[in-house]
Design a protein around this motif. Structure first.
Motif, PDB file in Angstrom:
ATOM      1  N   GLY A  62      32.687 -21.171   1.036  1.00 37.30           N
ATOM      2  CA  GLY A  62      31.509 -21.995   0.802  1.00 37.30           C
ATOM      3  C   GLY A  62      30.301 -21.211   0.352  1.00 37.30           C
ATOM      4  N   GLY A  63      30.418 -19.885   0.272  1.00 34.33           N
ATOM      5  CA  GLY A  63      29.327 -19.027  -0.195  1.00 34.33           C
ATOM      6  C   GLY A  63      29.828 -18.086  -1.267  1.00 34.33           C
ATOM      7  N   LYS A  64      29.495 -16.790  -1.167  1.00 34.29           N
ATOM      8  CA  LYS A  64      29.974 -15.819  -2.146  1.00 34.29           C
ATOM      9  C   LYS A  64      30.129 -14.457  -1.492  1.00 34.29           C
ATOM     10  CE  LYS A  64      25.341 -14.853  -3.994  1.00 34.29           C
ATOM     11  NZ  LYS A  64      24.500 -14.866  -5.207  1.00 34.29           N
ATOM     12  N   ASN A  65      30.947 -13.615  -2.114  1.00 29.99           N
ATOM     13  CA  ASN A  65      31.219 -12.274  -1.632  1.00 29.99           C
ATOM     14  C   ASN A  65      30.775 -11.255  -2.684  1.00 29.99           C
ATOM     15  OD1 ASN A  65      32.977 -10.517   0.404  1.00 29.99           O
ATOM     16  ND2 ASN A  65      33.431  -9.801  -1.661  1.00 29.99           N
ATOM     17  N   LYS A  66      30.175 -10.154  -2.226  1.00 31.77           N
ATOM     18  CA  LYS A  66      29.789  -9.074  -3.119  1.00 31.77           C
ATOM     19  C   LYS A  66      30.369  -7.757  -2.605  1.00 31.77           C
ATOM     20  CE  LYS A  66      25.451 -10.713  -5.193  1.00 31.77           C
ATOM     21  NZ  LYS A  66      24.041 -10.342  -5.481  1.00 31.77           N
ATOM     22  N   LEU A  67      30.971  -6.996  -3.519  1.00 31.28           N
ATOM     23  CA  LEU A  67      31.479  -5.662  -3.243  1.00 31.28           C
ATOM     24  C   LEU A  67      30.898  -4.712  -4.272  1.00 31.28           C
ATOM     25  CD1 LEU A  67      33.412  -3.601  -1.888  1.00 31.28           C
ATOM     26  CD2 LEU A  67      35.170  -4.366  -3.513  1.00 31.28           C
ATOM     27  N   ALA A  68      30.182  -3.668  -3.811  1.00 35.37           N
ATOM     28  CA  ALA A  68      29.551  -2.706  -4.717  1.00 35.37           C
ATOM     29  C   ALA A  68      30.000  -1.295  -4.372  1.00 35.37           C
ATOM     30  CB  ALA A  68      28.029  -2.801  -4.637  1.00 35.37           C
ATOM     31  N   LEU A  69      30.338  -0.512  -5.411  1.00 33.35           N
ATOM     32  CA  LEU A  69      30.679   0.899  -5.281  1.00 33.35           C
ATOM     33  C   LEU A  69      29.639   1.697  -6.052  1.00 33.35           C
ATOM     34  CD1 LEU A  69      34.512   0.625  -6.028  1.00 33.35           C
ATOM     35  CD2 LEU A  69      33.361   0.441  -3.811  1.00 33.35           C
ATOM     36  N   GLN A  70      29.049   2.713  -5.417  1.00 33.94           N
ATOM     37  CA  GLN A  70      27.965   3.481  -6.039  1.00 33.94           C
ATOM     38  C   GLN A  70      28.194   4.972  -5.847  1.00 33.94           C
ATOM     39  OE1 GLN A  70      24.921   1.032  -3.732  1.00 33.94           O
ATOM     40  NE2 GLN A  70      23.881   1.164  -5.713  1.00 33.94           N
ATOM     41  N   TYR A  71      27.791   5.756  -6.879  1.00 31.97           N
ATOM     42  CA  TYR A  71      27.907   7.215  -6.819  1.00 31.97           C
ATOM     43  C   TYR A  71      26.751   7.822  -7.599  1.00 31.97           C
ATOM     44  CZ  TYR A  71      29.601  11.962  -7.615  1.00 31.97           C
ATOM     45  OH  TYR A  71      29.705  13.327  -7.660  1.00 31.97           O
ATOM     46  N   GLY A  72      26.187   8.923  -7.069  1.00 33.62           N
ATOM     47  CA  GLY A  72      25.096   9.574  -7.766  1.00 33.62           C
ATOM     48  C   GLY A  72      25.045  11.064  -7.502  1.00 33.62           C
TER      49      GLY A  72
END
Length: 403
Positions: free
Chosen positions: A229-239
């Motif tokens: 009923g909502g949303k999912n977020k998956l984030a991968l970050q590198y610096g």
């Protein structure tokens, strides 16, 4: 006054009909105290980049935004200007225009020409603006934030994808050093039904001062709609180097042997009209050749259940842990908040008026770090709870946003 005068001058010099003035904003305000009768003192773990916010915000904060469409042209494009004022004031402190107690700022002031046919519906902009901000609401963590003072081209549609580029010198009002930064984004990759992938690259030029370095960071984010009923977020970050800011401009004194990577996973749910919430998990590893490596883990959840159309029971549980030289720091926090929401029972419905009780506990390593890095804070032995490794706050808060 200056903002309105500029808008009036444009009205007098360009041939277009009057356009509506849009007014948006955000407000949170309240009061609270500790269980030992001090002014409310909020719980944040040194080394963690955010804190769980329900019943754990120790300031009055407001944003007031005005957006004026100056012209709508025959090709359908729109020229507009946007300005925002913000107010921040700590609990128990008088408002001042400088210092740490209270501030008044202008975080946004920019012009935008949007819906341009020559850019396939994209836009150009210049000024200071909130730009491509991605955050987790329950911890107020802006993990990928390209806000800038600069200029750019946004959401140019080519072959089903959206391309954006921004050139800036300053991330936010509080950044001390000016660093030339370039951000590239490509979004719109349809990975699966309801799923979309966006990629981003930030490059930070080497400043001219001595002992400064260039840096870069990359982000890949997948957004899944219609998830519980909502949303999912998956984030991968590198610096690397100054890119270890992972969405911000990091320390320019760091070279490319300094690296950071982060995984962000969170989702909203609204499985019934009366039961919603948000869950988050964050893992970040900072690698430093000087031996000051650090690992941050954060897990939290805020469920909300509406007993009636206007009355909710809201709770929040959060745990932060930082592995760093000097020991593993730990902080756990729990809040219970009976809430009145006159506009309906949904998780995102505002305004909300909350009564809350918050309890937190932390370990000795967290207190030692607070003594060194945040003297006088809730976790330090010079703060409101003294040498204790636990504490509680109670109070009332209103939160409201509108567009």
């Amino acid at each position: 006054m200056t903002f309105k005068l500029a808008a009036s001058c444009v009205y007098l010099t360009l041939p277009f009909s009057a356009q509506a003035l849009d007014f948006a904003g955000y407000l949170r305000s309240g009061l609270g105290s500790t269980d030992n009768n001090h002014t409310q003192s909020c719980f944040a773990l040194p080394g963690a980049q955010s804190k769980y916010r329900l019943g754990n915000e120790c300031e009055q904060y407001a944003e007031l935004e005005l957006r004026q469409a100056l012209a709508t042209f025959d090709d359908g494009s729109v020229l507009s200007i946007d300005g925002m004022a913000s107010l921040h004031n700590r609990y128990g402190q008088a408002l001042t225009f400088q210092g740490d107690n209270g501030t008044v700022r202008l975080p946004q002031a920019y012009a935008q020409w949007s819906n341009l046919p020559s850019l396939n519906g994209g836009s150009v902009w210049a000024g200071r603006r909130y730009y491509k901000r991605n955050d987790i609401h329950i911890s107020d963590f802006y993990y990928w934030n390209q806000s800038a003072t600069g200029a750019g081209v946004e959401d140019v549609k080519i072959g089903g994808l959206k391309y954006s580029y921004a050139f800036s010198r300053k991330d936010n009002l509080y950044q001390k050093d000016y660093v030339t930064r370039q951000d590239f984004n490509v979004g719109g990759f349809q990975t699966n039904p309801g799923g979309e992938l966006e990629l981003g690259l930030s490059y930070l030029d080497k400043p001219s001062r001595r002992n400064a370095h260039a840096g870069w960071a990359v982000t890949a984010q997948h957004v899944q709609q219609d998830f519980l009923g909502g949303k999912n977020k998956l984030a991968l970050q590198y610096g690397e180097g100054p890119g270890t800011g992972l969405g911000y401009t990091g320390d320019t004194a760091l070279d490319d042997s300094n690296k950071s990577y982060r995984v962000v996973e969170f989702f909203d749910w609204q499985v019934t009209p009366r039961f919603g919430g948000q869950f988050e998990a964050v893992y970040q590893k900072d690698i430093r050749p000087d031996g000051s490596d650090q690992t941050w883990i954060s897990v939290g959840i805020r469920p909300a259940y509406a007993i009636t159309e206007q009355f909710k029971l809201v709770a929040e549980l959060g745990h932060d842990q930082v592995d760093a030289p000097g020991g593993t720091r730990k902080l756990s926090k729990a809040t219970f908040a009976p809430t009145w929401s006159p506009k309906g029972p949904g998780f995102w419905t505002r305004p909300e008026v909350r009564l809350y009780y918050t309890y937190a506990s932390w370990n000795a390593a967290a207190q030692r770090a607070a003594n060194e890095l945040a003297a006088g804070s809730a976790l330090s032995d010079t703060g409101a709870f003294g040498t204790a490794l636990h504490g509680a706050n109670a109070g009332v808060q209103v939160e409201y946003w509108w567009k």
